[in-house]
Design a protein around this motif. Sequence first.
Motif, PDB file in Angstrom:
ATOM      1  N   SER A   1       9.529  -0.426  -8.863  1.00  0.00           N
ATOM      2  CA  SER A   1       9.058   1.034  -8.134  1.00  0.00           C
ATOM      3  C   SER A   1      10.114   1.516  -7.111  1.00  0.00           C
ATOM      4  O   SER A   1      11.141   0.777  -6.913  1.00  0.00           O
ATOM      5  CB  SER A   1       7.907   1.209  -7.649  1.00  0.00           C
ATOM      6  OG  SER A   1       7.861   0.379  -6.244  1.00  0.00           O
TER       7      SER A   1
ATOM      8  N   ARG B   1      -3.720   6.495  -5.092  1.00  0.00           N
ATOM      9  CA  ARG B   1      -3.075   5.483  -6.041  1.00  0.00           C
ATOM     10  C   ARG B   1      -3.712   5.997  -7.585  1.00  0.00           C
ATOM     11  O   ARG B   1      -5.023   5.378  -7.670  1.00  0.00           O
ATOM     12  CB  ARG B   1      -2.917   4.035  -5.722  1.00  0.00           C
ATOM     13  CG  ARG B   1      -2.174   3.327  -6.770  1.00  0.00           C
ATOM     14  CD  ARG B   1      -1.856   1.973  -6.345  1.00  0.00           C
ATOM     15  NE  ARG B   1      -0.859   1.959  -5.548  1.00  0.00           N
ATOM     16  CZ  ARG B   1      -0.292   0.961  -4.679  1.00  0.00           C
ATOM     17  NH1 ARG B   1      -0.774  -0.088  -4.613  1.00  0.00           N
ATOM     18  NH2 ARG B   1       0.749   1.104  -4.016  1.00  0.00           N
TER      19      ARG B   1
ATOM     20  N   ASP C   1       1.519   6.858  -7.241  1.00  0.00           N
ATOM     21  CA  ASP C   1       1.136   7.259  -5.815  1.00  0.00           C
ATOM     22  C   ASP C   1       1.617   8.588  -5.417  1.00  0.00           C
ATOM     23  O   ASP C   1       2.836   8.780  -5.751  1.00  0.00           O
ATOM     24  CB  ASP C   1       1.728   6.172  -4.788  1.00  0.00           C
ATOM     25  CG  ASP C   1       1.204   4.698  -5.020  1.00  0.00           C
ATOM     26  OD1 ASP C   1       0.181   4.515  -5.866  1.00  0.00           O
ATOM     27  OD2 ASP C   1       1.908   3.757  -4.233  1.00  0.00           O
TER      28      ASP C   1
ATOM     29  N   TYR D   1       0.733  -1.210  -0.085  1.00  0.00           N
ATOM     30  CA  TYR D   1       0.107  -0.142  -0.057  1.00  0.00           C
ATOM     31  C   TYR D   1       0.752   1.075   0.048  1.00  0.00           C
ATOM     32  O   TYR D   1       1.344   1.417  -1.093  1.00  0.00           O
ATOM     33  CB  TYR D   1      -1.056   0.182   1.144  1.00  0.00           C
ATOM     34  CG  TYR D   1      -1.809  -1.337   1.180  1.00  0.00           C
ATOM     35  CD1 TYR D   1      -2.381  -1.890   0.200  1.00  0.00           C
ATOM     36  CD2 TYR D   1      -2.221  -1.881   2.234  1.00  0.00           C
ATOM     37  CE1 TYR D   1      -3.316  -2.941   0.185  1.00  0.00           C
ATOM     38  CE2 TYR D   1      -2.870  -3.131   2.462  1.00  0.00           C
ATOM     39  CZ  TYR D   1      -3.345  -3.664   1.336  1.00  0.00           C
ATOM     40  OH  TYR D   1      -3.971  -4.613   1.232  1.00  0.00           O
TER      41      TYR D   1
ATOM     42  N   TRP E   1      -8.569   5.221  -9.687  1.00  0.00           N
ATOM     43  CA  TRP E   1      -7.933   5.704  -8.702  1.00  0.00           C
ATOM     44  C   TRP E   1      -8.381   4.847  -7.425  1.00  0.00           C
ATOM     45  O   TRP E   1      -9.534   4.355  -7.359  1.00  0.00           O
ATOM     46  CB  TRP E   1      -8.061   7.193  -8.342  1.00  0.00           C
ATOM     47  CG  TRP E   1      -9.335   7.859  -8.105  1.00  0.00           C
ATOM     48  CD1 TRP E   1     -10.112   8.128  -8.941  1.00  0.00           C
ATOM     49  CD2 TRP E   1     -10.007   8.095  -6.741  1.00  0.00           C
ATOM     50  NE1 TRP E   1     -11.289   8.705  -8.378  1.00  0.00           N
ATOM     51  CE2 TRP E   1     -11.084   8.642  -6.877  1.00  0.00           C
ATOM     52  CE3 TRP E   1      -9.484   7.820  -5.510  1.00  0.00           C
ATOM     53  CZ2 TRP E   1     -12.143   8.875  -5.809  1.00  0.00           C
ATOM     54  CZ3 TRP E   1     -10.451   7.920  -4.419  1.00  0.00           C
ATOM     55  CH2 TRP E   1     -11.451   8.474  -4.602  1.00  0.00           C
TER      56      TRP E   1
ATOM     57  N   HIS F   1      -4.286   4.635 -11.276  1.00  0.00           N
ATOM     58  CA  HIS F   1      -4.103   3.401 -12.154  1.00  0.00           C
ATOM     59  C   HIS F   1      -4.809   3.707 -13.464  1.00  0.00           C
ATOM     60  O   HIS F   1      -5.946   3.386 -13.764  1.00  0.00           O
ATOM     61  CB  HIS F   1      -4.401   2.185 -11.456  1.00  0.00           C
ATOM     62  CG  HIS F   1      -5.379   2.203 -10.631  1.00  0.00           C
ATOM     63  ND1 HIS F   1      -6.682   1.998 -10.888  1.00  0.00           N
ATOM     64  CD2 HIS F   1      -5.138   2.065  -9.224  1.00  0.00           C
ATOM     65  CE1 HIS F   1      -7.406   2.016  -9.457  1.00  0.00           C
ATOM     66  NE2 HIS F   1      -6.365   2.351  -8.590  1.00  0.00           N
TER      67      HIS F   1
ATOM     68  N   ASN G   1       1.135   2.402 -12.027  1.00  0.00           N
ATOM     69  CA  ASN G   1       0.349   2.949 -10.898  1.00  0.00           C
ATOM     70  C   ASN G   1       1.256   4.149 -10.402  1.00  0.00           C
ATOM     71  O   ASN G   1       2.591   4.152 -10.566  1.00  0.00           O
ATOM     72  CB  ASN G   1       0.082   2.242  -9.765  1.00  0.00           C
ATOM     73  CG  ASN G   1      -0.747   0.966 -10.159  1.00  0.00           C
ATOM     74  OD1 ASN G   1      -2.054   1.038 -10.031  1.00  0.00           O
ATOM     75  ND2 ASN G   1      -0.346  -0.172 -10.799  1.00  0.00           N
TER      76      ASN G   1
ATOM     77  N   ASP H   1       5.420   7.722  -5.258  1.00  0.00           N
ATOM     78  CA  ASP H   1       5.868   6.267  -5.994  1.00  0.00           C
ATOM     79  C   ASP H   1       5.473   6.280  -7.500  1.00  0.00           C
ATOM     80  O   ASP H   1       4.358   6.602  -7.771  1.00  0.00           O
ATOM     81  CB  ASP H   1       5.613   5.042  -5.077  1.00  0.00           C
ATOM     82  CG  ASP H   1       6.472   3.870  -5.406  1.00  0.00           C
ATOM     83  OD1 ASP H   1       7.615   4.213  -6.065  1.00  0.00           O
ATOM     84  OD2 ASP H   1       6.419   2.857  -4.728  1.00  0.00           O
TER      85      ASP H   1
END
Length: 225
Positions: A46, A182, A194, A29, A156, A184, A192, A217
């Motif tokens: 990532s 997040r 973040d 997460y 999201w 996507h 993705n 991220d």
Amino acid sequence: MIKSLIILAVFSSSLLAQTTIEPSQPTHYLYTPTAHVNPPYHLVLSFREISYALPGDIQVQASILDNIGRLSFGAKYGFSENLSLGVGIASTLIRVPNGVHGIPEGARPRFGMFLTYGFVQDYNFQMAVTPHTQIGDSRISMGADLGFIVTPVDVWSFMGETGLSLDFYDSNLYLYLAGGLRIHPPTIPFMNFDIGIDITEFPVNAGGGPEIAIFFDVIFSMITM
């Protein structure tokens, strides 16, 4: 810096989208791991999760920025879809500005272990608790983190986390909170993004207080076989 990284990631994704890539999903997460491991041969790249899933419900993983499950390098074994165990080196390789999570800055790496149990595992809502311990550097710490992700629409998700840990060396109780989105994008399902806010870990029974840091991220995930 963050804006430049996101622009670069979007540009790279548009080039990758021209080829056929079968997407996978990240297994974290914000700072907490998910309760499952990916199926074999799934790759995640990532800033916070570099992982590769092997046969036998085993996933090796590392974190460049901060850490996932308070481990910078280790392995994660999935007992089931909602229970996994992680072991490895508890440390932080690179911190973002003001970022403090897990092992204190300047501390030597320790042995770390976590157990993640997902007590909610729906498609639109997941929640997991992660008890953990870190041993070494003449110290022992224990605690637990709680993380969740809510996906109201396909584009999201909202993520939130909180965690407590007790350092038996100085008897300090540490707390952190974090929340973020997040993204996507449907057109690039293997990517993705973040972005969020991190209330950095701080001792609640000592002087001083938390600082606020930006959480970010950029996550690329795919099935390699």
